[in-house]
Design a protein around this motif. Sequence first.
Motif, PDB file in Angstrom:
ATOM      1  N   GLY A  44       0.779  -1.234   0.000  1.00  0.00           N
ATOM      2  CA  GLY A  44       0.000   0.000   0.000  1.00  0.00           C
ATOM      3  C   GLY A  44       0.805   1.275   0.000  1.00  0.00           C
ATOM      4  O   GLY A  44       0.330   2.294   0.505  1.00  0.00           O
ATOM      5  N   VAL A  45       2.012   1.260  -0.578  1.00  0.00           N
ATOM      6  CA  VAL A  45       2.774   2.507  -0.663  1.00  0.00           C
ATOM      7  C   VAL A  45       2.148   3.386  -1.740  1.00  0.00           C
ATOM      8  O   VAL A  45       1.429   2.911  -2.627  1.00  0.00           O
ATOM      9  CB  VAL A  45       4.263   2.242  -0.980  1.00  0.00           C
ATOM     10  CG1 VAL A  45       4.870   1.310   0.043  1.00  0.00           C
ATOM     11  CG2 VAL A  45       4.444   1.676  -2.379  1.00  0.00           C
ATOM     12  N   CYS A  46       2.413   4.661  -1.682  1.00  0.00           N
ATOM     13  CA  CYS A  46       1.847   5.600  -2.650  1.00  0.00           C
ATOM     14  C   CYS A  46       2.557   5.440  -3.999  1.00  0.00           C
ATOM     15  O   CYS A  46       3.654   4.883  -4.075  1.00  0.00           O
ATOM     16  CB  CYS A  46       1.967   7.028  -2.142  1.00  0.00           C
ATOM     17  SG  CYS A  46       3.658   7.655  -2.046  1.00  0.00           S
ATOM     18  N   PRO A  47       1.948   5.906  -5.092  1.00  0.00           N
ATOM     19  CA  PRO A  47       2.549   5.742  -6.418  1.00  0.00           C
ATOM     20  C   PRO A  47       3.956   6.318  -6.509  1.00  0.00           C
ATOM     21  O   PRO A  47       4.835   5.730  -7.155  1.00  0.00           O
ATOM     22  CB  PRO A  47       1.577   6.487  -7.335  1.00  0.00           C
ATOM     23  CG  PRO A  47       0.273   6.450  -6.624  1.00  0.00           C
ATOM     24  CD  PRO A  47       0.602   6.528  -5.162  1.00  0.00           C
ATOM     25  N   GLU A  48       4.181   7.469  -5.884  1.00  0.00           N
ATOM     26  CA  GLU A  48       5.495   8.100  -5.961  1.00  0.00           C
ATOM     27  C   GLU A  48       6.559   7.260  -5.256  1.00  0.00           C
ATOM     28  O   GLU A  48       7.683   7.099  -5.763  1.00  0.00           O
ATOM     29  CB  GLU A  48       5.448   9.502  -5.357  1.00  0.00           C
ATOM     30  CG  GLU A  48       4.598  10.500  -6.133  1.00  0.00           C
ATOM     31  CD  GLU A  48       3.102  10.295  -5.967  1.00  0.00           C
ATOM     32  OE1 GLU A  48       2.331  10.804  -6.805  1.00  0.00           O
ATOM     33  OE2 GLU A  48       2.698   9.605  -5.002  1.00  0.00           O
ATOM     34  N   ASP A  49       6.214   6.707  -4.097  1.00  0.00           N
ATOM     35  CA  ASP A  49       7.171   5.870  -3.372  1.00  0.00           C
ATOM     36  C   ASP A  49       7.413   4.554  -4.089  1.00  0.00           C
ATOM     37  O   ASP A  49       8.531   4.025  -4.073  1.00  0.00           O
ATOM     38  CB  ASP A  49       6.682   5.617  -1.952  1.00  0.00           C
ATOM     39  CG  ASP A  49       6.870   6.815  -1.038  1.00  0.00           C
ATOM     40  OD1 ASP A  49       7.542   7.774  -1.452  1.00  0.00           O
ATOM     41  OD2 ASP A  49       6.340   6.792   0.090  1.00  0.00           O
ATOM     42  N   ALA A  50       6.372   4.009  -4.706  1.00  0.00           N
ATOM     43  CA  ALA A  50       6.549   2.772  -5.472  1.00  0.00           C
ATOM     44  C   ALA A  50       7.520   2.995  -6.624  1.00  0.00           C
ATOM     45  O   ALA A  50       8.423   2.178  -6.866  1.00  0.00           O
ATOM     46  CB  ALA A  50       5.201   2.277  -5.990  1.00  0.00           C
TER      47      ALA A  50
ATOM     48  N   ALA B  87       6.004   2.818 -13.469  1.00  0.00           N
ATOM     49  CA  ALA B  87       5.576   1.952 -12.370  1.00  0.00           C
ATOM     50  C   ALA B  87       4.091   1.621 -12.492  1.00  0.00           C
ATOM     51  O   ALA B  87       3.678   0.477 -12.285  1.00  0.00           O
ATOM     52  CB  ALA B  87       5.866   2.619 -11.029  1.00  0.00           C
ATOM     53  N   ASN B  88       3.281   2.621 -12.839  1.00  0.00           N
ATOM     54  CA  ASN B  88       1.847   2.396 -13.003  1.00  0.00           C
ATOM     55  C   ASN B  88       1.559   1.448 -14.165  1.00  0.00           C
ATOM     56  O   ASN B  88       0.617   0.648 -14.110  1.00  0.00           O
ATOM     57  CB  ASN B  88       1.124   3.720 -13.219  1.00  0.00           C
ATOM     58  CG  ASN B  88       1.026   4.550 -11.953  1.00  0.00           C
ATOM     59  OD1 ASN B  88       1.172   4.026 -10.847  1.00  0.00           O
ATOM     60  ND2 ASN B  88       0.781   5.839 -12.100  1.00  0.00           N
ATOM     61  N   ALA B  89       2.354   1.554 -15.219  1.00  0.00           N
ATOM     62  CA  ALA B  89       2.161   0.662 -16.367  1.00  0.00           C
ATOM     63  C   ALA B  89       2.454  -0.784 -15.989  1.00  0.00           C
ATOM     64  O   ALA B  89       1.727  -1.704 -16.391  1.00  0.00           O
ATOM     65  CB  ALA B  89       3.070   1.099 -17.519  1.00  0.00           C
ATOM     66  N   HIS B  90       3.502  -1.000 -15.208  1.00  0.00           N
ATOM     67  CA  HIS B  90       3.806  -2.358 -14.746  1.00  0.00           C
ATOM     68  C   HIS B  90       2.666  -2.905 -13.890  1.00  0.00           C
ATOM     69  O   HIS B  90       2.280  -4.081 -14.003  1.00  0.00           O
ATOM     70  CB  HIS B  90       5.106  -2.366 -13.945  1.00  0.00           C
ATOM     71  CG  HIS B  90       6.337  -2.216 -14.775  1.00  0.00           C
ATOM     72  ND1 HIS B  90       6.638  -3.070 -15.823  1.00  0.00           N
ATOM     73  CD2 HIS B  90       7.363  -1.315 -14.712  1.00  0.00           C
ATOM     74  CE1 HIS B  90       7.792  -2.709 -16.369  1.00  0.00           C
ATOM     75  NE2 HIS B  90       8.247  -1.647 -15.726  1.00  0.00           N
ATOM     76  N   LEU B  91       2.098  -2.069 -13.033  1.00  0.00           N
ATOM     77  CA  LEU B  91       0.992  -2.495 -12.180  1.00  0.00           C
ATOM     78  C   LEU B  91      -0.230  -2.846 -13.019  1.00  0.00           C
ATOM     79  O   LEU B  91      -0.888  -3.875 -12.782  1.00  0.00           O
ATOM     80  CB  LEU B  91       0.649  -1.389 -11.176  1.00  0.00           C
ATOM     81  CG  LEU B  91      -0.492  -1.686 -10.209  1.00  0.00           C
ATOM     82  CD1 LEU B  91      -0.156  -2.882  -9.325  1.00  0.00           C
ATOM     83  CD2 LEU B  91      -0.802  -0.463  -9.357  1.00  0.00           C
ATOM     84  N   SER B  92      -0.555  -2.010 -13.977  1.00  0.00           N
ATOM     85  CA  SER B  92      -1.708  -2.260 -14.838  1.00  0.00           C
ATOM     86  C   SER B  92      -1.541  -3.557 -15.618  1.00  0.00           C
ATOM     87  O   SER B  92      -2.480  -4.361 -15.727  1.00  0.00           O
ATOM     88  CB  SER B  92      -1.894  -1.077 -15.798  1.00  0.00           C
ATOM     89  OG  SER B  92      -2.964  -1.314 -16.684  1.00  0.00           O
TER      90      SER B  92
END
Length: 214
Positions: free
Chosen positions: A144-150, A161-166
């Motif tokens: 549950g870390v924030c997008p910036e920290d991830a 990072a968001n693309a990898h998650l999606s």
Amino acid sequence: MSDGTVDWRDDWKVFGAVRTLYLHERLPPLLDIKGSVEERAKRFMTSPMRRFWMNLDGFRTRVVNEIGKEREQLWSGDGPFDLHLIPLAELLQGTVEELVRSDSLPAPWDPDWVLEQLTSGFECVDGRLTERQQESFHLRAVIGVCPEDAARAMNVDVRTANAHLSNGWSAIRKSNTDLQVMRWFIESGTDGTFTVQNVRRIEDEMEEEAAQAR
């Protein structure tokens, strides 16, 4: 355990320390949490003082504090960072059974079916996602870390990072895992964040059905 051999999954105090550090601090696993806890547990179990001091709660608290400070020191640096993931099937084994067999399981669901769905989802994450997809899933959906920290922990920008998650969630969906079950577990059993659009909460559906029946 008198010979100092420690399996972190067999001793609930050791297991609890690992799970607390991994799941409930909202910080990336920048060091080998499992290995660090096991090493400290081995030293504790083989210490001559153990016969006089059996306070395992105190051991757990001390270990969580010590390793937590080590991770915070790493996180305060400039990076690049190394992530040490624990397979979900190991990390969440106790949490899953406890939650699925509890009163919090939504009434329409069969416990065995929910276990099958979660097992399918964990197997997909552990065995089918790419390394980057696994990292993004653990950081956002499990910890549950924030997008910036991830993104910072992965040494990439937020968009990447968001693309990898999606892409990771797309792979889980293609594995025929019920994403509504995954959402329920993430929101009920970890500190993670569910980021997939158009997957309703089962609780919302139950409330709507109850309202229509009145």
